[in-house]
Each structure stands twice: as structure tokens, then as C-alpha cells.
Scaffold this motif. Structure first.
Motif: not given
Length: 129
Positions: A42-46, A90-91, A93-103
Motif C-alpha cells: 500500500a502506498p505510504g501516507a503523505l 513502503t520500501p 520509507l524504509i530506505f529513508l528510515d535506514i538513511f536517517l539512522i545511518t546519517f
């Protein structure tokens, strides 16, 4: 709207990987972003997209602070912790979560587990005894 955000994320990743702003590379990047398969989730919510972009903006000054802190106050304690993935991600948003943690300098995602967890490596200051 969410489709535009997914497209923008793919195109931004393309530009970060190629570091080339020529017309040919822009056309190739747009083509790649359009041709990549779409997720069947399902698409991520805005609001989720806006929240993660806000968290990324907040992470920039925090990353500078943590880098200075590591330079001036040694961090000798390491640990690996599990963090739960937020539900309905969504994939992209998961990528952005991983980016945020690793940043930030004190944390890095070692592994994304399919059962809904991130394995995160953290460095911390040893508590004074």
C-alpha cells in the motif's frame, strides 16, 4: 502525490550515484526511475513522507553535534540493538528510515530484517563510575 515522491526519491538516488547533471544523464535517470518496478504494498501516507523529511532536516544539526561530541569526548562503548520498523512502511520509507539512522555518526544500520526489525550498531560514552 505519493507516486511523485517515490519517483523523486528514485531520481535523487540516481543523481547521488552518478554525480552527473548532463542532459543525457537526466534523461537516463528519468527513464530508470520510471522503469523500476513499483512495490505492491500500500502506498505510504503523505504524512509519513512529510514526517520523515522533517526528521531528516532535524538530523542534520544533530549529526554535526554528534561528530563534534565524538571528537572531544571519547565513545568507547558499542552495542547492537534492534529497532522495530514502523508499521505500514513502503520500501521507499524504509530506505529513508535506514538513511536517517545511518546519517548520524553514532549509529549505523547493519541489517534490515524481513521480520520487521533493523539491527543498529551504536557507539556511546562509557558511563562514569
Amino acid at each position: 502525490m505519493i507516486g511523485y515522491l517515490d519517483f523523486s526519491l528514485r531520481l535523487a538516488i540516481w543523481f547521488l550515484l552518478t554525480a552527473d547533471a548532463s542532459v543525457a544523464n537526466i534523461l537516463i535517470g528519468v527513464s530508470v526511475a520510471l522503469l523500476l518496478p513499483r512495490p505492491y504494498t500500500a502506498p505510504g501516507a503523505l504524512k509519513d513522507w512529510l514526517r520523515i523529511f522533517w526528521e531528516i532536516l532535524i538530523a542534520i544539526p544533530r549529526a554535526y553535534f554528534e561528530a563534534l561530541e565524538i571528537m572531544f569526548r571519547p565513545h568507547t562503548r558499542e552495542e547492537i540493538v534492534l529497532e522495530r520498523v514502523k508499521p505500514q512502511r513502503t520500501p521507499g520509507l524504509i530506505f529513508l528510515d535506514i538513511f536517517l539512522i545511518t546519517f548520524t555518526p553514532k549509529t549505523i544500520v547493519l541489517k534490515y530484517r524481513e521480520d520487521g526489525w533493523y539491527e543498529v550498531h551504536r557507539v556511546q560514552r562509557r558511563p562514569k563510575t
